[in-house]
Design a protein around this motif. Structure first.
Motif, PDB file in Angstrom:
ATOM      1  N   ALA A   1       0.778  -1.292  -0.003  1.00  0.00           N
ATOM      2  CA  ALA A   1       0.096   0.006   0.081  1.00  0.00           C
ATOM      3  C   ALA A   1       1.106   1.276  -0.013  1.00  0.00           C
ATOM      4  O   ALA A   1       0.711   2.303  -0.853  1.00  0.00           O
ATOM      5  CB  ALA A   1      -0.766   0.074   1.057  1.00  0.00           C
TER       6      ALA A   1
ATOM      7  N   ARG B   1      -3.036   4.627  -5.627  1.00  0.00           N
ATOM      8  CA  ARG B   1      -3.779   3.350  -5.826  1.00  0.00           C
ATOM      9  C   ARG B   1      -3.694   2.324  -4.513  1.00  0.00           C
ATOM     10  O   ARG B   1      -3.432   1.250  -4.700  1.00  0.00           O
ATOM     11  CB  ARG B   1      -2.856   2.520  -6.960  1.00  0.00           C
ATOM     12  CG  ARG B   1      -2.972   3.334  -8.160  1.00  0.00           C
ATOM     13  CD  ARG B   1      -4.506   3.530  -8.950  1.00  0.00           C
ATOM     14  NE  ARG B   1      -4.316   3.595 -10.392  1.00  0.00           N
ATOM     15  CZ  ARG B   1      -4.042   4.853 -10.779  1.00  0.00           C
ATOM     16  NH1 ARG B   1      -4.060   5.764 -10.297  1.00  0.00           N
ATOM     17  NH2 ARG B   1      -4.104   4.712 -12.437  1.00  0.00           N
ATOM     18  N   ALA B   2      -3.497   2.839  -3.306  1.00  0.00           N
ATOM     19  CA  ALA B   2      -3.099   2.053  -2.250  1.00  0.00           C
ATOM     20  C   ALA B   2      -4.337   1.061  -2.019  1.00  0.00           C
ATOM     21  O   ALA B   2      -4.054   0.046  -1.487  1.00  0.00           O
ATOM     22  CB  ALA B   2      -3.031   3.092  -0.856  1.00  0.00           C
ATOM     23  N   GLU B   3      -5.552   1.504  -2.289  1.00  0.00           N
ATOM     24  CA  GLU B   3      -6.683   0.358  -2.029  1.00  0.00           C
ATOM     25  C   GLU B   3      -6.368  -0.841  -3.031  1.00  0.00           C
ATOM     26  O   GLU B   3      -7.010  -1.955  -2.745  1.00  0.00           O
ATOM     27  CB  GLU B   3      -7.984   1.111  -2.599  1.00  0.00           C
ATOM     28  CG  GLU B   3      -8.385   1.451  -3.744  1.00  0.00           C
ATOM     29  CD  GLU B   3      -7.852   2.716  -4.352  1.00  0.00           C
ATOM     30  OE1 GLU B   3      -6.597   3.300  -3.643  1.00  0.00           O
ATOM     31  OE2 GLU B   3      -7.988   3.339  -5.630  1.00  0.00           O
ATOM     32  N   TYR B   4      -5.449  -0.731  -3.987  1.00  0.00           N
ATOM     33  CA  TYR B   4      -5.354  -1.648  -4.966  1.00  0.00           C
ATOM     34  C   TYR B   4      -4.562  -2.959  -4.323  1.00  0.00           C
ATOM     35  O   TYR B   4      -4.892  -4.179  -4.766  1.00  0.00           O
ATOM     36  CB  TYR B   4      -4.649  -1.144  -6.444  1.00  0.00           C
ATOM     37  CG  TYR B   4      -4.885  -2.074  -7.406  1.00  0.00           C
ATOM     38  CD1 TYR B   4      -5.665  -2.874  -7.787  1.00  0.00           C
ATOM     39  CD2 TYR B   4      -3.323  -2.338  -8.263  1.00  0.00           C
ATOM     40  CE1 TYR B   4      -5.731  -3.790  -8.839  1.00  0.00           C
ATOM     41  CE2 TYR B   4      -3.380  -3.180  -9.233  1.00  0.00           C
ATOM     42  CZ  TYR B   4      -4.553  -3.763  -9.696  1.00  0.00           C
ATOM     43  OH  TYR B   4      -4.537  -4.715 -10.707  1.00  0.00           O
ATOM     44  N   ALA B   5      -3.846  -2.712  -3.284  1.00  0.00           N
ATOM     45  CA  ALA B   5      -3.108  -3.498  -2.759  1.00  0.00           C
ATOM     46  C   ALA B   5      -4.181  -4.849  -2.188  1.00  0.00           C
ATOM     47  O   ALA B   5      -3.671  -5.991  -2.034  1.00  0.00           O
ATOM     48  CB  ALA B   5      -2.318  -3.207  -1.582  1.00  0.00           C
ATOM     49  N   ALA B   6      -5.472  -4.257  -1.915  1.00  0.00           N
ATOM     50  CA  ALA B   6      -6.326  -5.305  -1.201  1.00  0.00           C
ATOM     51  C   ALA B   6      -6.766  -6.442  -2.054  1.00  0.00           C
ATOM     52  O   ALA B   6      -6.867  -7.463  -1.647  1.00  0.00           O
ATOM     53  CB  ALA B   6      -7.553  -4.531  -0.835  1.00  0.00           C
ATOM     54  N   VAL B   7      -6.769  -5.839  -3.720  1.00  0.00           N
ATOM     55  CA  VAL B   7      -7.315  -6.945  -4.527  1.00  0.00           C
ATOM     56  C   VAL B   7      -6.047  -7.692  -5.442  1.00  0.00           C
ATOM     57  O   VAL B   7      -6.374  -8.822  -5.936  1.00  0.00           O
ATOM     58  CB  VAL B   7      -8.125  -6.473  -5.523  1.00  0.00           C
ATOM     59  CG1 VAL B   7      -9.639  -5.896  -4.813  1.00  0.00           C
ATOM     60  CG2 VAL B   7      -7.845  -5.175  -6.112  1.00  0.00           C
TER      61      VAL B   7
ATOM     62  N   SER C   1      -2.679  -7.972  -3.929  1.00  0.00           N
ATOM     63  CA  SER C   1      -1.259  -8.033  -3.301  1.00  0.00           C
ATOM     64  C   SER C   1      -0.635  -9.486  -3.640  1.00  0.00           C
ATOM     65  O   SER C   1       0.477  -9.593  -3.561  1.00  0.00           O
ATOM     66  CB  SER C   1      -1.558  -8.042  -1.746  1.00  0.00           C
ATOM     67  OG  SER C   1      -2.240  -8.931  -1.237  1.00  0.00           O
TER      68      SER C   1
END
Lengths: 484, 128
Positions: A308, A316-322, A324
């Motif tokens: 993140a 795009r920190a939220e992209y780590a959730a999908v 990683s």
């Protein structure tokens, strides 16, 4: 733990990181009465998960929020616990490169530091810390780096670490890796030899005592009770920032705190089409050394919190959730000749650290971004997220010019975990704070034995250099005493 | 008074910065509160000479919001807060950018750090 506020010993070692722990252990094993003073808490490795948020709050100085001011700011982290940096780093081991040792001897008039002279110190450290390569396959992100570099014809290798690999059938690899940090190696040896650790206690000032002794004025952090330690000899091993700070506060020494060096590092988060990252990924171990020491590449911690952070500059920190499991963090580390400065601020406990990258450093950063991107695309990455503010992800080598145009000081996120050279060793008194064996020039019985003593940036992870020179200096000290 | 305003602003900042993580779903207030507490704790751990300047920048942030909207930052709507954050993030003034970046980093780091990896994925996330 002792409670009385006045203590006496033969040697007081300030700081228990790789330099301090080996110093304290060897001195105690030689029969000396040693007190080891440590600002941070005494915690076992199992207290918190490695590279976790909890570890930041428990074992890092200032919770990991430590900037060096300049254009741009360089964020750095330091350990602040018994064992110091060895408790929180990746455990990657290098000897000091021969060319670096040669330059230290020439430029700083450092004595007895040739490859041959240093060989036994490195060899002993490697044996005592179980420095070895992994007995099983390296993590996938690490292999990706290696494959990409090898395909381009660039030198890449697995870096050995100070780890023991215990056979454990419950692990997917069949082994349980155990980091040989100071709390597992030299601190137990120090205690077994009769040494005393005083943790959670910060040394604030050094004063000359009577009969050529030194007085260490310290403060217990929890109770705010003062402790005064009277010692015949003092070894300061508080790290590249705190060691010069203590000397500056105590008005001791020359050429102190004016020559800080570090390895400025930039990062790219890479996305691959397939799963490469798992919860038990561990520490990546490959580094690309084709352009070393000017420029090195590696893979760093890639858990979702750190991914993140890598994605933050691209918003795009939220992209780590999908994603990683398909992502990993990579870095380009440069060796800069810039020198920073440490200052003590009146009325404040923490130091002001200033460090300005040189103009040429940004040219090397651009080269670093280019070459690292080439490696990652070569290894199959489909998207790269550089840690440059506001830069959209890069999906092909054709887009690199857009990235490079944005690599300017105000937008580039620069960090480091390697700091050194704020009190360099050598016989050249015009630029060295210490003699060739760590004693402050013209100050009897006062030594520095941590990363501050390295003459300049070694271009590789510095703990191996610190421990080898620390051992060498302690053995020289003991030998000098025996002769005297 | 100043401390409670600082705490409320930092909490609201963290909630707003993390909005992309819980957009379209019911936010996990337990984790969000942990994030806000972590950010405040980290502020108290940062080098001592930076703590007051950071607080002053925060108060300026609150003051500027009040001048522009007539309301305190933490009482504003989420959309309005996000637009103020974006404006500071893109500011030419480094203290403004640094202020947001500091809490942005802490918020995201702890958001992922305080929850099990399996449950970190919000339901409605789409890859950008």
């Amino acid at each position: 733990m002792q409670n009385d506020s006045r203590k006496t010993c033969e040697v007081c070692v300030i700081g228990s990181g790789p330099g301090g722990a080996i110093t304290a252990a060897l001195l105690a094993e030689a029969g000396m009465a040693v007190i080891l003073l440590e600002e941070g808490p005494f915690l076992s490795q199992e207290t918190c998960a490695p590279f976790s948020v909890q570890e930041m709050t428990m074992k890092y100085r200032n919770g990991g929020i430590t900037p060096a001011f300049g254009k741009p700011k360089v964020t750095y982290v330091e350990g602040c616990c018994v064992g110091g940096g060895s408790e929180i780093n990746s455990g990657l081991y290098h000897r000091t490169p021969p060319a670096v040792l040669e330059s230290w001897q020439k430029e700083f008039a450092l004595k007895e530091a040739s490859v041959q002279a240093m060989e036994p110190y490195f060899a002993r450290c490697e044996a005592e810390l179980s420095v070895s390569t992994m007995p099983y396959s390296a993590p996938a992100p690490s292999l990706k780096l290696h494959q990409g570099a090898t395909a381009l014809g660039w030198k890449s290798m697995e870096i050995p670490r100070w780890y023991k690999y215990e056979i454990d059938s419950s692990q997917a690899s069949g082994y349980l890796p155990v980091r040989q940090s100071m709390t597992r190696t030299f601190i137990p040896r120090f205690l077994a030899a009769g040494g005393t650790i005083i943790a959670d206690t910060k040394a604030h000032r050094l004063l000359r005592g009577s009969n050529a002794t030194w007085e260490v004025n310290a403060l217990q952090k929890k109770s705010q009770e003062p402790i005064n330690i009277s010692a015949e000899h003092v070894f300061i091993c508080a790290g590249a920032i705190q060691t010069p700070l203590l000397l500056l506060r105590s008005h001791l020494g020359s050429n102190v705190g004016r020559s800080l060096q570090l390895h400025p590092t930039i990062k790219i988060t890479a996305e691959f089409p397939e799963v490469i990252n798992t919860k038990d990924l561990g520490v990546p171990v490959h580094q690309v050394k084709e352009f070393s020491p000017r420029l090195s590449f590696g893979c760093s911690i890639s858990s979702p919190p750190y991914l993140a952070l890598g994605l933050l500059e691209s918003e795009r920190a939220e992209y780590a959730a999908v994603a990683s499991q398909r992502m990993a963090n990579y870095y380009a580390m440069i060796t800069s000749s810039a020198r920073g400065r440490i200052s003590s601020l009146p009325g404040y406990d923490d130091p002001l650290v200033r460090y300005n990258l040189q103009e040429n450093d940004f040219r090397v950063f651009k080269e670093g971004f280019t070459k690292l991107s080439q490696i990652l695309f070569e290894s199959g990455a489909v998207r790269l997220f550089p840690a440059v503010q506001g830069v959209a992800p890069v999906s092909s080598p054709d887009e690199l010019p857009r990235l490079l145009a944005s690599v300017v000081p105000s937008k580039t996120n620069v960090m480091t975990i390697h700091l050194f050279s704020a009190c360099p060793m050598g016989e050249d008194k015009s630029k060295c704070a210490l003699n060739s064996f760590g004693q402050l020039h013209d100050l009897k019985n006062l030594y520095v034995n941590d990363s501050s003593m390295l003459c300049s940036a070694p271009g590789v992870n510095p703990q191996g250099s610190v421990m080898a020179f620390a051992r060498r200096n302690v053995l020289h000290f003991l030998e000098s005493r025996r002769k005297a | 008074m100043i401390d409670s305003l600082f705490n409320a602003t930092v909490s609201a900042l963290c909630y707003s910065l993390l909005e992309p993580a819980y957009k379209g779903t019911e936010p996990n207030t337990g984790v969000l509160n942990q994030v806000a507490d972590f950010a405040l704790d980290q502020h108290s751990r940062m080098p001592d000479f930076l703590r007051l300047p950071f607080k002053l920048v925060c108060l300026f942030f609150v003051f500027e919001t009040f001048i522009l909207s007539g309301t305190l930052f933490h009482r504003q709507t989420l959309a309005w807060r996000r637009s103020r954050i974006q404006s500071w993030k893109n500011s030419k003034l480094s203290p403004k950018r640094d202020f947001i970046k500091f809490f942005d980093s802490l918020a995201w780091l702890s958001w992922y750090g305080f929850q099990p990896q399996e449950s970190a994925s919000p339901a409605s996330l789409n890859a950008k």
